[in-house]
Every structure is written in structure tokens, then in C-alpha cells.
Design an enzyme around this catalytic site. Sequence first.
Site, PDB file in Angstrom:
ATOM      1  N   TYR A 140      36.749 103.879  54.768  1.00  0.00           N
ATOM      2  CA  TYR A 140      35.409 103.376  55.096  1.00  0.00           C
ATOM      3  C   TYR A 140      35.573 102.312  56.169  1.00  0.00           C
ATOM      4  O   TYR A 140      36.406 101.416  56.042  1.00  0.00           O
ATOM      5  CB  TYR A 140      34.764 102.769  53.851  1.00  0.00           C
ATOM      6  CG  TYR A 140      33.426 102.105  54.116  1.00  0.00           C
ATOM      7  CD1 TYR A 140      32.284 102.862  54.392  1.00  0.00           C
ATOM      8  CD2 TYR A 140      33.303 100.715  54.096  1.00  0.00           C
ATOM      9  CE1 TYR A 140      31.060 102.245  54.636  1.00  0.00           C
ATOM     10  CE2 TYR A 140      32.076 100.100  54.335  1.00  0.00           C
ATOM     11  CZ  TYR A 140      30.966 100.878  54.601  1.00  0.00           C
ATOM     12  OH  TYR A 140      29.757 100.272  54.846  1.00  0.00           O
ATOM     13  N   ASP A 235      42.179  99.370  61.204  1.00  0.00           N
ATOM     14  CA  ASP A 235      41.058  98.631  60.630  1.00  0.00           C
ATOM     15  C   ASP A 235      41.606  97.770  59.498  1.00  0.00           C
ATOM     16  O   ASP A 235      41.829  98.242  58.383  1.00  0.00           O
ATOM     17  CB  ASP A 235      39.992  99.606  60.131  1.00  0.00           C
ATOM     18  CG  ASP A 235      38.787  98.866  59.561  1.00  0.00           C
ATOM     19  OD1 ASP A 235      38.796  97.616  59.566  1.00  0.00           O
ATOM     20  OD2 ASP A 235      37.850  99.542  59.106  1.00  0.00           O
ATOM     21  N   LYS A 263      35.975  90.022  56.893  1.00  0.00           N
ATOM     22  CA  LYS A 263      36.206  89.418  55.565  1.00  0.00           C
ATOM     23  C   LYS A 263      36.926  88.061  55.602  1.00  0.00           C
ATOM     24  O   LYS A 263      36.302  87.042  55.845  1.00  0.00           O
ATOM     25  CB  LYS A 263      36.929  90.426  54.677  1.00  0.00           C
ATOM     26  CG  LYS A 263      36.094  91.750  54.576  1.00  0.00           C
ATOM     27  CD  LYS A 263      36.206  92.471  53.280  1.00  0.00           C
ATOM     28  CE  LYS A 263      35.529  93.826  53.337  1.00  0.00           C
ATOM     29  NZ  LYS A 263      34.592  94.138  52.309  1.00  0.00           N
TER      30      LYS A 263
HETATM   31  C1  PLP Z   1      38.170  98.579  55.980  1.00  0.00           C
HETATM   32  C2  PLP Z   1      36.757  98.175  56.226  1.00  0.00           C
HETATM   33  N1  PLP Z   1      36.252  98.252  57.458  1.00  0.00           N
HETATM   34  C3  PLP Z   1      34.987  97.874  57.726  1.00  0.00           C
HETATM   35  C4  PLP Z   1      34.147  97.413  56.737  1.00  0.00           C
HETATM   36  C5  PLP Z   1      32.763  96.992  57.053  1.00  0.00           C
HETATM   37  O1  PLP Z   1      32.671  95.621  56.985  1.00  0.00           O
HETATM   38  P1  PLP Z   1      31.256  94.882  56.737  1.00  0.00           P
HETATM   39  O2  PLP Z   1      30.845  95.216  55.345  1.00  0.00           O
HETATM   40  O3  PLP Z   1      31.559  93.439  56.977  1.00  0.00           O
HETATM   41  O4  PLP Z   1      30.323  95.433  57.756  1.00  0.00           O
HETATM   42  C6  PLP Z   1      34.632  97.320  55.433  1.00  0.00           C
HETATM   43  C7  PLP Z   1      33.751  96.830  54.346  1.00  0.00           C
HETATM   44  O5  PLP Z   1      34.072  96.852  53.196  1.00  0.00           O
HETATM   45  C8  PLP Z   1      35.966  97.703  55.165  1.00  0.00           C
HETATM   46  O6  PLP Z   1      36.473  97.628  53.936  1.00  0.00           O
END
Ligand code: PLP
Length: 424
Positions: A140, A235, A263
Site C-alpha cells: 500500500y 517506499d 510517519k
Molecule cells: C508504505 C506506505 N506508503 C504510503 C502510505 C500513505 O501514507 P499517508 O497515510 O500518510 O498518506 C502508507 C500509509 O500507511 C504506507 O504505509
Amino acid sequence: MMRRSKELFSEALKIFPGGVNSPIRAAVKPFPFYVLRGEGPYLYTEDGQVLVDYVLGYGPLILGHRHPEVLKRVKDQVERGWLFGAPTELEVLLARKVLDHFHADMIRFVNSGTEATMLAVRLARAVRRRDYIIKFEGCYHGAHDYLLVGAGSAASHFGVPKSEGIPKDVAGKTLIARFNDLDSVESLLKEHRDEISAIIVEPVIGNYGLIPPEKEFIKGLRELTSREDVLLIMDEVITGFRLSLGGAQEYFNVRADITTLGKIIGGGFPVGAVLGPEEIMSRITPSGKVFNAGTFNANPVTMAAGLATMEVLEKGEVYSTADRAASRLAEVLDDAAGRSGLEHCVNRIASMFQIFFTQGPVRDFRSASRSDKEKYVKFHEELLRRGIFVPPSQFEVMFTSGSHTDEVVERTAKTFEEVLRKLR
Ligand SMILES: Cc1ncc(COP(=O)(O)O)c(C=O)c1O
């Protein structure tokens, strides 16, 4: 019991879709508990319940709730003002730290992980001048059109790994490979030779339960992408500053072309970031023509919280406490589930872990999908009743923090054992 939360949620149902502002919050049944305040490893609810928190805002709070250093810096900044539409020293200081730990030249701060991966993909497409990208089943990367295909996290929990409303032409440019399966990547690269700009991966999947990469997978991805002249986007929105100060890239000794963070670097305030070498990053506006902008980018309160968090993390103790807590709890889950004769598999890396109610190994989307999701929900519910908050979905992970002391962990361990006995 839970009267206030029930009242609030019945009001919320009238005004928010599904009663919430992010879907996973509605997975706590029959209604979410409403939070009054947090302190260290604890959440205090509107109903007077005290919960030991293993969700930690879905990852950012590696120091626990309301860490005094973060609180002080945020208060100091708020005293001076909280939005200027002009740069502050704080963004320079935080950027310098993040870049040093990730060995990158330049960074752009945005407001969420979603914005970060959206910009990273746009950037990769502009640099390579090709439209296709590859992602992995169960990963995700946020809630935007480019990557909401085969997505984990709440998208899977609520049965929409591919959202409605995404133009076919956009979704069609996102190809899906299998995690821990380099052959699946190679065959997509072959099938779409000279059409793929980038591969984006969560180096450790934290959005389909916890799925670590097998030994050669990340290195293999690096080799394949270099050979085929495809950019590798890691990511690290979850893993950045969680697996180590240099994230998964330091942990596995592999370097991405573009990194996305979020985060932890905002210390619990909204944040995202894209970083990489100058020749790629300078393509972003205003020095280049890949557009990005944001009213709240590099918000000074976020920068202050992020900076305070970095300074605490650099001392190192948080990692040893958080990793020890996760290691102990993963061990207890494995033992207790085994003693209860439950089919199970516990995956852990550093301060992230999850139990799957299926025979292991869980190494990809398919093996994780076989787990007994209802049993997991029961596990979550029984724990919540006993004052422990673990994610309400099989497709999320448990996190520990520097505030999860041995004493807190041992109390949790006893409750884990009790609940797993009951689930038998
Ligand atoms: C690996 C990863 N990338 C991107 C995101 C998206 O981040 P946000 O919720 O701050 O938009 C998340 C959210 O949990 C994530 O776990």
C-alpha cells in the site's frame, strides 16, 4: 460502558462516510473508541478505559505518545507561530538529518505518505519518460490513483484493493508483481521492455500484515532495475527511521534511486517526503518541471516535532527498547498460539510484528490471504476488552515504541497468552 464513544459514533455516522475520516478506524467494532489523550504507551478513552497501544497512530509514534522532548519543541514553535508561507530554519535542520541518514542529496517535504508516493511516481515518469510502473500485490502506497491497484491496508480490509473512480488508462499503467518473487518482476520487465519507468516497493510489507523480504529479494530488485535502467523507488513511509536510522536501505544495505518517507519523520504530525540524488530531485519545481507545491509543505510545527524525534532516536536507546519489546511479544505469540494448537505464523522485524492465523510461512499476498481473518478480529476484540489495542485488521501490523518498557510488555504477554488460550 463505552457510552460516550457510542454516542459520538452515532453522531459521526450522520456526518462522515462510514462514521470516520480514514476507513480503518471503523474496523473497530461495534464502534470505535474515542480518544481523550495519550501518554507513553497508553491511550485514555472518552469512556474511561486505559489501553496499551500497539497501533501508535499506525506507525509514526516510535517514541510513544506525548514524548516530553517533542512536546517541548512543538510548544516552543507554536508560541512563535505555526504557518508562514515562507521557509524556516527548522526545515533545513530536519532535511540535513534525514539526508545524512539516507545518503541522499535533496528532499521535498510534503504532507502525507500519499503525496510523497504520488510525487515520486510522477518524478520517475518524467525522468525516464515512460508511462508504466510496477508495484507489488499487497503493498500500500497511499490513496491516489497511480498506486491504488492491488493495494493492501484498509483497501484490502474493506475489499477495494482497486478503487472505483480510477480511470482505466491510469490503472492500466500500473502493473502488479508478486512480492518475494523476482521471476514475476522479470517477466513484466520483459513483456514491457522500454515502457517501465520505475518499480515501487515497500521493502518490508507493513500493509498486508507484516511480510519481510526474503534474503535475495531486495538485492535482486536492485540488480534487475539497474540492469534494465528502471528506477527503484523504496517506499519507506513505515520502515524509514523504524528499522534503523537509515531505514530498510541501511538494514538491508541496498540503495534506492528515489525514497519516500512519512510517519516518523513528522514526529506524529502530518508529513511526507521524497528524497534522492540531485540529478533526479532537481527536476521538481521550481528548479525543474515536475510540479509539486503545498500550502502546508514543511510546516514548522511538523518540522519541530520531526527534529525533536530525530534527536531522541539518534541516541539509540529507543531502538533497543522497542526492538526488545517486539521480539519478546512475537516470541510469546508464537509460543502461546503453538500451545493452544492454533495454526499460526508470526512475522517480525525490528519493532514491527504480526500474527497470521494460518500455517506459515507467510511470504506474499497469497499466503497472507489464506489466514483466518475472523479469528484475527476475535483476537483483536478480546484484547481490546482486556485493555490492549492491536490493529483491528489482519492487514495491519503491531508496533512498539521506546515507551514499551519491560513491565508493560510482560503485562501484555500475559494477556496475549490468556486470549490465545481462549481462541483455541
Ligand atoms: C508504505 C506506505 N506508503 C504510503 C502510505 C500513505 O501514507 P499517508 O497515510 O500518510 O498518506 C502508507 C500509509 O500507511 C504506507 O504505509
